[in-house]
Scaffold this motif. Structure first.
Motif, PDB file in Angstrom:
ATOM      1  N   ASP A  40      87.093 119.723  66.033  1.00 47.03           N
ATOM      2  CA  ASP A  40      87.277 118.400  66.625  1.00 47.03           C
ATOM      3  C   ASP A  40      86.436 118.339  67.891  1.00 47.03           C
ATOM      4  OD1 ASP A  40      89.074 117.256  64.811  1.00 47.03           O
ATOM      5  OD2 ASP A  40      90.701 118.463  65.649  1.00 47.03           O
ATOM      6  N   GLY A  41      85.603 117.311  67.978  1.00 45.32           N
ATOM      7  CA  GLY A  41      84.676 117.276  69.109  1.00 45.32           C
ATOM      8  C   GLY A  41      84.738 115.981  69.889  1.00 45.32           C
ATOM      9  N   ASP A  42      84.177 116.057  71.098  1.00 43.87           N
ATOM     10  CA  ASP A  42      84.070 114.861  71.940  1.00 43.87           C
ATOM     11  C   ASP A  42      82.587 114.573  72.112  1.00 43.87           C
ATOM     12  OD1 ASP A  42      84.593 112.817  73.761  1.00 43.87           O
ATOM     13  OD2 ASP A  42      84.430 114.206  75.459  1.00 43.87           O
ATOM     14  N   TRP A  43      82.157 113.473  71.584  1.00 42.97           N
ATOM     15  CA  TRP A  43      80.729 113.126  71.541  1.00 42.97           C
ATOM     16  C   TRP A  43      80.358 112.277  72.735  1.00 42.97           C
ATOM     17  CZ3 TRP A  43      76.687 113.466  67.719  1.00 42.97           C
ATOM     18  CH2 TRP A  43      75.606 112.576  67.904  1.00 42.97           C
ATOM     19  N   ARG A  44      79.283 112.686  73.406  1.00 48.80           N
ATOM     20  CA  ARG A  44      78.727 111.855  74.483  1.00 48.80           C
ATOM     21  C   ARG A  44      77.286 111.548  74.107  1.00 48.80           C
ATOM     22  NH1 ARG A  44      82.266 113.482  78.940  1.00 48.80           N
ATOM     23  NH2 ARG A  44      84.237 113.386  77.818  1.00 48.80           N
ATOM     24  N   GLY A  45      77.009 110.282  73.835  1.00 49.11           N
ATOM     25  CA  GLY A  45      75.679 109.924  73.398  1.00 49.11           C
ATOM     26  C   GLY A  45      74.820 109.428  74.544  1.00 49.11           C
ATOM     27  N   VAL A  46      73.563 109.023  74.212  1.00 52.71           N
ATOM     28  CA  VAL A  46      72.669 108.501  75.247  1.00 52.71           C
ATOM     29  C   VAL A  46      73.027 107.053  75.587  1.00 52.71           C
ATOM     30  CG1 VAL A  46      70.704 110.023  74.935  1.00 52.71           C
ATOM     31  CG2 VAL A  46      70.999 108.068  73.410  1.00 52.71           C
ATOM     32  N   GLY A  47      73.530 106.350  74.600  1.00 54.82           N
ATOM     33  CA  GLY A  47      73.897 104.952  74.847  1.00 54.82           C
ATOM     34  C   GLY A  47      75.192 104.883  75.619  1.00 54.82           C
ATOM     35  N   GLU A  48      75.579 103.655  76.013  1.00 50.50           N
ATOM     36  CA  GLU A  48      76.823 103.492  76.772  1.00 50.50           C
ATOM     37  C   GLU A  48      77.984 103.357  75.788  1.00 50.50           C
ATOM     38  OE1 GLU A  48      76.074 100.135  79.273  1.00 50.50           O
ATOM     39  OE2 GLU A  48      74.986 101.347  80.753  1.00 50.50           O
ATOM     40  N   VAL A  63      83.302 109.631  72.173  1.00 55.90           N
ATOM     41  CA  VAL A  63      83.685 109.286  70.802  1.00 55.90           C
ATOM     42  C   VAL A  63      84.263 110.532  70.152  1.00 55.90           C
ATOM     43  CG1 VAL A  63      82.912 108.408  68.588  1.00 55.90           C
ATOM     44  CG2 VAL A  63      81.824 107.589  70.674  1.00 55.90           C
ATOM     45  N   SER A  64      85.413 110.346  69.502  1.00 59.51           N
ATOM     46  CA  SER A  64      86.038 111.478  68.816  1.00 59.51           C
ATOM     47  C   SER A  64      85.301 111.748  67.509  1.00 59.51           C
ATOM     48  CB  SER A  64      87.490 111.121  68.557  1.00 59.51           C
ATOM     49  OG  SER A  64      88.101 112.101  67.800  1.00 59.51           O
ATOM     50  N   GLY A  88      69.078 113.753  60.979  1.00 59.24           N
ATOM     51  CA  GLY A  88      69.104 112.992  59.731  1.00 59.24           C
ATOM     52  C   GLY A  88      70.285 112.034  59.703  1.00 59.24           C
ATOM     53  N   ILE A  89      70.176 111.059  58.822  1.00 59.73           N
ATOM     54  CA  ILE A  89      71.230 110.056  58.690  1.00 59.73           C
ATOM     55  C   ILE A  89      71.679 110.039  57.228  1.00 59.73           C
ATOM     56  CG2 ILE A  89      71.743 107.588  58.818  1.00 59.73           C
ATOM     57  CD1 ILE A  89      69.642 107.484  61.088  1.00 59.73           C
ATOM     58  N   SER A  90      72.974 110.249  57.036  1.00 62.80           N
ATOM     59  CA  SER A  90      73.513 110.249  55.674  1.00 62.80           C
ATOM     60  C   SER A  90      74.177 108.906  55.400  1.00 62.80           C
ATOM     61  CB  SER A  90      74.540 111.371  55.530  1.00 62.80           C
ATOM     62  OG  SER A  90      75.622 111.093  56.397  1.00 62.80           O
ATOM     63  N   SER A  91      74.619 108.735  54.162  1.00 62.14           N
ATOM     64  CA  SER A  91      75.404 107.535  53.866  1.00 62.14           C
ATOM     65  C   SER A  91      76.603 107.943  53.019  1.00 62.14           C
ATOM     66  CB  SER A  91      74.554 106.496  53.131  1.00 62.14           C
ATOM     67  OG  SER A  91      74.174 107.005  51.885  1.00 62.14           O
ATOM     68  N   GLY A  92      77.655 107.140  53.090  1.00 62.54           N
ATOM     69  CA  GLY A  92      78.853 107.427  52.293  1.00 62.54           C
ATOM     70  C   GLY A  92      79.713 108.516  52.881  1.00 62.54           C
ATOM     71  N   LEU A  93      79.548 108.818  54.167  1.00 59.44           N
ATOM     72  CA  LEU A  93      80.374 109.857  54.797  1.00 59.44           C
ATOM     73  C   LEU A  93      81.251 109.246  55.889  1.00 59.44           C
ATOM     74  CD1 LEU A  93      77.854 112.844  55.062  1.00 59.44           C
ATOM     75  CD2 LEU A  93      79.820 112.635  53.551  1.00 59.44           C
ATOM     76  N   ARG A  94      81.655 108.003  55.659  1.00 60.11           N
ATOM     77  CA  ARG A  94      82.523 107.327  56.620  1.00 60.11           C
ATOM     78  C   ARG A  94      83.866 108.046  56.704  1.00 60.11           C
ATOM     79  NH1 ARG A  94      83.288 101.388  57.836  1.00 60.11           N
ATOM     80  NH2 ARG A  94      81.506 100.838  56.578  1.00 60.11           N
ATOM     81  N   ALA A  95      84.352 108.237  57.936  1.00 58.55           N
ATOM     82  CA  ALA A  95      85.635 108.934  58.113  1.00 58.55           C
ATOM     83  C   ALA A  95      86.686 107.964  58.607  1.00 58.55           C
ATOM     84  CB  ALA A  95      85.474 110.076  59.101  1.00 58.55           C
ATOM     85  N   LEU A  96      87.933 108.383  58.539  1.00 57.91           N
ATOM     86  CA  LEU A  96      89.026 107.547  59.005  1.00 57.91           C
ATOM     87  C   LEU A  96      89.548 108.142  60.315  1.00 57.91           C
ATOM     88  CD1 LEU A  96      90.577 105.083  57.896  1.00 57.91           C
ATOM     89  CD2 LEU A  96      92.291 106.690  57.080  1.00 57.91           C
ATOM     90  N   GLY A  97      89.564 107.333  61.371  1.00 54.54           N
ATOM     91  CA  GLY A  97      90.096 107.807  62.644  1.00 54.54           C
ATOM     92  C   GLY A  97      89.105 108.607  63.467  1.00 54.54           C
ATOM     93  N   GLY A  98      87.844 108.589  63.105  1.00 55.66           N
ATOM     94  CA  GLY A  98      86.826 109.330  63.852  1.00 55.66           C
ATOM     95  C   GLY A  98      85.499 109.226  63.131  1.00 55.66           C
ATOM     96  N   VAL A  99      84.555 110.059  63.538  1.00 59.92           N
ATOM     97  CA  VAL A  99      83.221 109.985  62.936  1.00 59.92           C
ATOM     98  C   VAL A  99      82.863 111.378  62.426  1.00 59.92           C
ATOM     99  CG1 VAL A  99      80.792 109.606  63.412  1.00 59.92           C
ATOM    100  CG2 VAL A  99      82.494 108.110  64.451  1.00 59.92           C
ATOM    101  N   ASN A 100      82.326 111.437  61.197  1.00 59.27           N
ATOM    102  CA  ASN A 100      81.909 112.731  60.657  1.00 59.27           C
ATOM    103  C   ASN A 100      80.541 113.128  61.199  1.00 59.27           C
ATOM    104  OD1 ASN A 100      84.044 113.511  59.019  1.00 59.27           O
ATOM    105  ND2 ASN A 100      83.418 112.050  57.430  1.00 59.27           N
ATOM    106  N   VAL A 101      80.436 114.384  61.675  1.00 60.83           N
ATOM    107  CA  VAL A 101      79.151 114.942  62.096  1.00 60.83           C
ATOM    108  C   VAL A 101      78.968 116.252  61.333  1.00 60.83           C
ATOM    109  CG1 VAL A 101      77.861 115.930  64.008  1.00 60.83           C
ATOM    110  CG2 VAL A 101      79.266 113.890  64.366  1.00 60.83           C
ATOM    111  N   LEU A 102      77.836 116.389  60.664  1.00 56.74           N
ATOM    112  CA  LEU A 102      77.582 117.590  59.863  1.00 56.74           C
ATOM    113  C   LEU A 102      76.584 118.491  60.579  1.00 56.74           C
ATOM    114  CD1 LEU A 102      79.059 115.923  57.802  1.00 56.74           C
ATOM    115  CD2 LEU A 102      77.268 116.407  56.142  1.00 56.74           C
TER     116      LEU A 102
END
Lengths: 376, 250
Positions: free
Chosen positions: A95-103, A107-108, A170-184
């Motif tokens: 489980d991670g805490d994502w900090r991106g370049v954008g504002e 993000v969990s 890379g950018i995948s498709s069809g890996l939508r998660a519930l309650g967060g975002v999947n990162v591979l």
């Protein structure tokens, strides 16, 4: 045999139309609801259904894929000892805490550390080989197209997870998660991203069998040994079902589905039975005449039940056609909808049950078909 | 023309009511409709029960046909005592032995004349071919051979009643009951219906019991029972009906 029920249904179709519409819409409502819920909650088992592993090994008592605990890496050798097992690989969930370049704020994210090799089992059905190969690079991650805005990044940009830098390759498709975002990412990257020093094994071990149909038996066989620390096993199907059911009932969505099914059934049955009762009442003198001529009440009841059956069947047909069109529309708009055989069967049972209950209710008004009342 | 008349005189009446009583209770009010009535109806003739409305004639018909139970007394029909039969057995008795013609024609709007007649036959355990043969013969007998594919909405009132008669006749019943069969029809159609009923009694040896307050029918009946206040006032036999009976168009 004169087909009284069917001929009346065709000749007086206007009389039966409200019942068919009620049955049809009840079926349609239920169908779409189930498809939506399955679509949304199906993503919670994506890790399993999108992979080609047949048996999963994880911490005992795990309730869904996202709530695993680390197990000893030594379990791998125990699993490999089984002759039915062809290949085993670890799977690390962080489980991670994502900090991106954008504002975007924090993000969990759900980090999946997988074997980036060409034969890797994890996400083998969801991740194209070229994208998988790019994960070999240290700190490389793949994110889903649907989450780009949420993460505030694009391909080639960097961000941090749990304070460690990562780069979107890379950018995948069809890996939508519930309650967060999947990162591979690769297993090595995932280990670096995990800042909990207590976690030193994989979250899961996934195994491919020589004969996938034996998954249930092999999973049962591998269970129960304690020499390698606590672990348990599931067949992929069982674990996927476990995950979906956990989400369905943990979130109350399952109760919502059942509740709405009950409401749909009641409303549909109320309208349908009223229509059928009106139809019986409209022909009560004819039924009474048949009874005077010696046609038994049981035979008359069968006519009413047959009408209810056809009302149900025709309503179901309409609901199926309309439902399929709406599901296709939903798919084209990226709305997560999934329909499987048990869900479709459940809809059919609900609709035909509704028609049967209505038919039974209408049958009661046949009691008014007393031939003595024809003589005044 | 009367093949049944010889045998009917040696056998007993097809229908025999013995001291039957029937009362209806509505709130505090108790109305004695029939009081100790005894009556025999012979096979092979058209018996007419006439009388003003409320005289109990329809109740008598309901009791003689097994549609209603008596309070006291006994009804024998074709050797069975109707009071002894449970509802299932009564249904079976009606299926095997009786036909009904009602004031309203009570035809299913969705079915053709042919199907209306065929429908009850399906439940008698007849083969499909036999049911269809009987339906055709009956419709021919009531002069509707050319109209048998039409639905009730395409038939006149008289034709509808003839379909209803064919429906009863196709069962080849020993007992045929008719309740005010002509009251919804004009004179010509009423005449035709009573002629058909008359001919059924004579040609098939059927016991035809008709209830009506229509005075036009009196002259066509073999026997006329005048009823008032639940009692039979007079019991007349007429032979005029036989000679006046007209040919039925076919």
């Amino acid at each position: 045999m004169v087909a009284l029920a069917r001929k009346t249904l065709i000749y007086e179709w206007r009389r039966f139309l409200p019942a068919m519409l009620a049955v049809g819409f009840a079926g349609l409502l239920q169908l779409l609801q189930i498809a939506l819920v399955l679509g949304i909650f199906g993503s919670t088992s994506l890790y399993i259904t999108g992979s080609s592993a047949d048996v999963w090994v994880g911490y005992p008592g795990t309730q869904s894929v996202g709530s695993g605990r680390t197990i000893s890496a030594d379990v791998e050798s125990r699993v490999l000892m089984d002759p039915a097992v062809q290949r085993v690989e670890p799977y690390i969930w962080v489980d991670g805490d994502w900090r991106g370049v954008g504002e975007t704020g924090g993000v969990s994210v759900f980090v999946s550390g997988i074997d980036p090799g060409a034969n890797g089992l994890m996400f083998s059905k969801a991740l194209p080989p070229s994208l998988r190969a790019r994960l070999v690079e240290p700190d490389a991650v793949v994110v889903d197209r649907s989450a780009l805005d949420q993460l505030g990044v694009d391909i080639g940009q960097t961000a941090t997870i749990n304070g460690h830098p990562v780069r979107v390759v890379g950018i995948s498709s069809g890996l939508r998660a519930l309650g967060g975002v999947n990162v591979l990412c690769s297993l090595d990257t995932a280990r670096r991203l995990n800042d909990d020093p207590a976690d030193n094994g994989p979250t899961y071990l996934v195994a491919k069998l020589r004969d996938p149909s034996k998954a249930g038996a092999v999973a049962a066989r591998l269970r129960g040994a304690t020499a390698f620390g606590p672990y348990t096993t599931w067949s992929a199907d069982d674990f996927a079902r476990l995950s979906v059911l956990y989400w369905l009932f943990d979130t109350g969505a399952g109760a919502g589905v059942l509740f709405l099914a009950g409401i749909v059934f009641l409303v549909g049955a109320a309208i349908t039975s009223q229509t059928l009762i009106a139809a019986v009442n409209g022909s009560v003198r004819e039924y009474a005449t048949l009874n005077a001529l010696g046609v038994g009440v049981a035979a008359l009841r069968r006519v009413v039940l047959e009408q209810a059956f056809w009302v149900g069947a025709l309503g179901l047909l309409g609901a199926s056609v309309l439902g399929l069109l709406l599901l296709m529309l939903a798919r084209s708009q990226d709305v997560p909808v999934v329909l499987n055989v048990p869900a479709a069967l459940a809809c059919i049972v609900l609709v035909m049950g509704l028609a049967a209950v209505s038919g039974l209710a209408a049958m009661r008004s046949l009691r008014r078909a007393d031939p003595a009342t024809l003589l005044r | 023309m009367h093949p049944a008349t010889a045998s009917q005189q040696i056998s007993g009446p097809a229908l025999f009511a013995e001291g039957i009583s029937k009362a209806f209770v509505s709130g505090q009010q108790r109305t004695q409709v029939l009081d100790g009535l005894t009556l025999g109806i012979e096979a092979g003739e058209l018996t007419l029960i006439s009388g003003p409305s409320g005289c109990g004639k329809s109740t008598l018909l309901a009791i003689l046909s097994g549609l209603q139970k008596v309070d006291s007394g006994r009804v024998h029909a074709l050797g069975s005592e109707l009071g002894q039969l449970d509802p299932r057995a009564l249904e079976r008795f009606r299926l095997q032995h009786t036909g009904f013609v009602f004031q309203g024609f009570n035809l299913f709007p969705a079915l053709s004349a042919f199907e209306q007649v065929e429908l009850p036959l399906n439940h008698m355990g007849l083969s499909r071919d036999e049911a269809r043969r009987r339906a055709r013969v009956s419709l021919e007998e009531v002069g509707l051979a050319h109209r048998m594919r039409l639905r009730p909405s395409e038939l006149s009132g008289g034709e509808k009643q003839r379909v209803a008669i064919a429906r009863a006749l196709a069962k080849e019943p020993e007992l045929l009951f008719a309740d005010e069969p002509t009251s919804a029809l004009d004179a010509a159609n009423g005449q035709m219906i009573i002629d058909i009923l008359h001919r059924i009694a004579h040609a098939h040896g059927t016991t035809v019991l008709c209830v009506s307050h229509d005075p036009r029918l009196v002259v066509h009946a073999d026997r006329v029972l005048a009823m008032e206040d639940g009692r039979i006032l007079s019991d007349r036999r007429t032979h005029a009906a036989v000679t006046q009976s007209k040919e039925i168009p076919s």
